[in-house]
Design a protein around this motif. Structure first.
Motif, mmCIF file in Angstrom:
data_model
loop_
_atom_site.group_PDB
_atom_site.id
_atom_site.type_symbol
_atom_site.label_atom_id
_atom_site.label_comp_id
_atom_site.label_asym_id
_atom_site.label_seq_id
_atom_site.Cartn_x
_atom_site.Cartn_y
_atom_site.Cartn_z
ATOM 1 N N GLY A 1 0.781 -1.231 0.000
ATOM 2 C CA GLY A 1 0.000 0.000 0.000
ATOM 3 C C GLY A 1 0.810 1.277 0.000
ATOM 4 O O GLY A 1 0.241 2.369 -0.026
ATOM 5 N N ALA A 2 2.145 1.178 0.027
ATOM 6 C CA ALA A 2 2.993 2.374 -0.019
ATOM 7 C C ALA A 2 3.698 2.413 -1.373
ATOM 8 O O ALA A 2 4.236 1.404 -1.810
ATOM 9 N N GLU A 3 3.691 3.569 -2.017
ATOM 10 C CA GLU A 3 4.361 3.724 -3.314
ATOM 11 C C GLU A 3 5.853 3.486 -3.213
ATOM 12 O O GLU A 3 6.453 2.865 -4.074
ATOM 13 N N LYS A 4 6.459 4.061 -2.179
ATOM 14 C CA LYS A 4 7.897 3.881 -2.020
ATOM 15 C C LYS A 4 8.295 4.069 -0.569
ATOM 16 O O LYS A 4 7.510 4.542 0.252
ATOM 17 N N ALA A 5 9.524 3.664 -0.275
ATOM 18 C CA ALA A 5 10.070 3.806 1.065
ATOM 19 C C ALA A 5 11.483 4.361 0.955
ATOM 20 O O ALA A 5 12.191 4.086 -0.011
ATOM 21 N N GLU A 6 11.872 5.149 1.944
ATOM 22 C CA GLU A 6 13.216 5.709 1.995
ATOM 23 C C GLU A 6 13.770 5.526 3.397
ATOM 24 O O GLU A 6 13.048 5.686 4.380
ATOM 25 N N LEU A 7 15.053 5.174 3.474
ATOM 26 C CA LEU A 7 15.738 5.123 4.764
ATOM 27 C C LEU A 7 16.193 6.537 5.098
ATOM 28 O O LEU A 7 16.798 7.212 4.265
ATOM 29 N N HIS A 8 15.884 6.991 6.301
ATOM 30 C CA HIS A 8 16.247 8.334 6.742
ATOM 31 C C HIS A 8 16.915 8.273 8.097
ATOM 32 O O HIS A 8 16.772 7.300 8.834
ATOM 33 N N THR A 9 17.602 9.346 8.435
ATOM 34 C CA THR A 9 18.064 9.563 9.798
ATOM 35 C C THR A 9 17.656 10.971 10.187
ATOM 36 O O THR A 9 17.434 11.826 9.333
ATOM 37 N N THR A 10 17.521 11.199 11.470
ATOM 38 C CA THR A 10 17.156 12.516 11.977
ATOM 39 C C THR A 10 18.381 13.130 12.624
ATOM 40 O O THR A 10 19.070 12.479 13.408
ATOM 41 N N ILE A 11 18.665 14.362 12.247
ATOM 42 C CA ILE A 11 19.773 15.092 12.870
ATOM 43 C C ILE A 11 19.215 16.385 13.454
ATOM 44 O O ILE A 11 18.210 16.909 12.974
ATOM 45 N N MET A 12 19.853 16.853 14.498
ATOM 46 C CA MET A 12 19.437 18.115 15.117
ATOM 47 C C MET A 12 20.347 19.235 14.629
ATOM 48 O O MET A 12 21.563 19.103 14.656
ATOM 49 N N GLU A 13 19.745 20.298 14.159
ATOM 50 C CA GLU A 13 20.471 21.521 13.811
ATOM 51 C C GLU A 13 19.890 22.613 14.687
ATOM 52 O O GLU A 13 18.803 23.122 14.401
ATOM 53 N N GLY A 14 20.591 22.903 15.782
ATOM 54 C CA GLY A 14 20.040 23.827 16.776
ATOM 55 C C GLY A 14 18.843 23.157 17.431
ATOM 56 O O GLY A 14 18.936 22.053 17.954
#
Length: 161
Positions: free
Chosen positions: A70-83
């Motif tokens: 049911g999802a068109e696509k998937a991406e691997l992400h990471t979260t970073i803090m900028e301030g």
């Protein structure tokens, strides 16, 4: 305190037939514990996926991609803090998991973004999916659909790409 036999029997019966919230898949040198995605309100088409992935093999491998029904696509992400701002960045090269290591895909860390979700993601249901590794190949999993934990760095509505 002594528990009456009838209460003990009733509790034991409930324990046998109560669904377990945690689930895992062990395959191809990996243990994937409690893969889950966030439930989606009507009209939303983007959600995030999480899991604990343990490499039980003898060599490093790399998580390259994921998919979900049911999802068109998937991406691997990471979260970073900028301030004070959390920003997501793609993990275009994948995510290396060394032998014996556990990587947790979680809010405010590495995670899977599912885009173009066309099926309803209803709490307490499951969606079929896969994780694809460089060496191990494709591992079929089921993502539990759950509400974001209250107080967690919840929705990606506060993140910036």
């Amino acid at each position: 305190m002594k528990i009456p036999r009838s209460l003990f029997v009733a509790l034991a019966y409930l324990a046998l037939f109560t669904p377990v919230s945690a689930h895992e898949v062990t395959a191809k040198g990996f243990k994937i514990s409690h893969p889950w995605v966030r439930a989606l309100p009507k009209g939303m088409t983007v959600t995030a996926g999480y899991a604990k992935i343990t490499n039980t093999g003898k060599e490093a491998d790399k998580l390259l991609s994921a998919s979900m029904a049911g999802a068109e696509k998937a991406e691997l992400h990471t979260t970073i803090m900028e301030g004070d701002v959390a920003k997501m960045r793609p993990l275009a090269e994948g995510l290396v998991i060394g032998p014996g290591e556990t990587v947790e895909l979680k809010t405010a860390g590495a995670h899977i973004m599912f885009l173009g979700v066309s099926k309803p993601l209803v709490e307490d249901s499951y969606m079929t999916g896969t994780l694809v590794f460089e060496k191990a190949g494709k591992i079929d999993i089921e993502f539990a659909v759950a509400a974001a934990a209250e107080g967690a760095a919840a929705g990606h509505e506060h993140h910036h790409h």
